[in-house]
Write a protein that holds these residues in place. Structure first.
Motif, short mmCIF file in Angstrom:
data_model
loop_
_atom_site.label_atom_id
_atom_site.label_comp_id
_atom_site.label_asym_id
_atom_site.label_seq_id
_atom_site.Cartn_x
_atom_site.Cartn_y
_atom_site.Cartn_z
N MET A 1 9.68 -60.11 -10.73
CA MET A 1 10.25 -61.09 -11.66
C MET A 1 9.83 -62.52 -11.31
O MET A 1 9.83 -63.38 -12.17
N THR A 2 9.51 -62.77 -10.05
CA THR A 2 9.19 -64.14 -9.62
C THR A 2 7.82 -64.28 -8.95
O THR A 2 7.40 -65.38 -8.67
N MET A 3 7.14 -63.16 -8.70
CA MET A 3 5.84 -63.21 -8.02
C MET A 3 4.80 -62.50 -8.87
O MET A 3 5.10 -61.52 -9.53
N ARG A 4 3.57 -63.02 -8.80
CA ARG A 4 2.48 -62.43 -9.56
C ARG A 4 1.55 -61.64 -8.65
O ARG A 4 1.52 -61.86 -7.44
N ARG B 1 12.36 -56.46 -8.55
CA ARG B 1 12.94 -57.80 -8.41
C ARG B 1 11.88 -58.80 -7.97
O ARG B 1 11.81 -59.91 -8.49
N ALA B 2 11.03 -58.42 -7.03
CA ALA B 2 9.95 -59.31 -6.60
C ALA B 2 9.00 -59.61 -7.76
O ALA B 2 8.52 -60.73 -7.91
#
Length: 72
Positions: free
Chosen positions: A32-35, A29-30
């Motif tokens: 999906m929004t963090m690189r 899940r992380a």
């Protein structure tokens, strides 16, 4: 070799299946929004009990994200 700097965040993953699944849920899940997710460390493991059986897992994680280079 380039020197890297990391930011550390805390996440809590959950799952009705297993502690491993709770970890995967949090990391995926992380992602999906963090690189630049680089590593994780489990800091706490806990669960919910119903009628004498494990009903739900919760896993607290520290996650390291590699900061982008200034010239990127």
């Amino acid at each position: 070799m380039t020197e890297h700097v990391y930011k550390q965040i805390e996440l809590v993953g959950s799952s009705a299946q297993s502690s491993d699944d709770a970890i995967r849920n949090a990391v995926e899940r992380a992602g999906m929004t963090m690189r630049h997710l680089a590593w994780f460390e489990v800091t706490q493991l806990r669960g919910h009990i119903e009628e004498g059986k494990i009903a739900h897992w919760q896993v607290c994680l520290k996650v390291g994200l590699r900061l982008e280079d200034a010239d990127s």
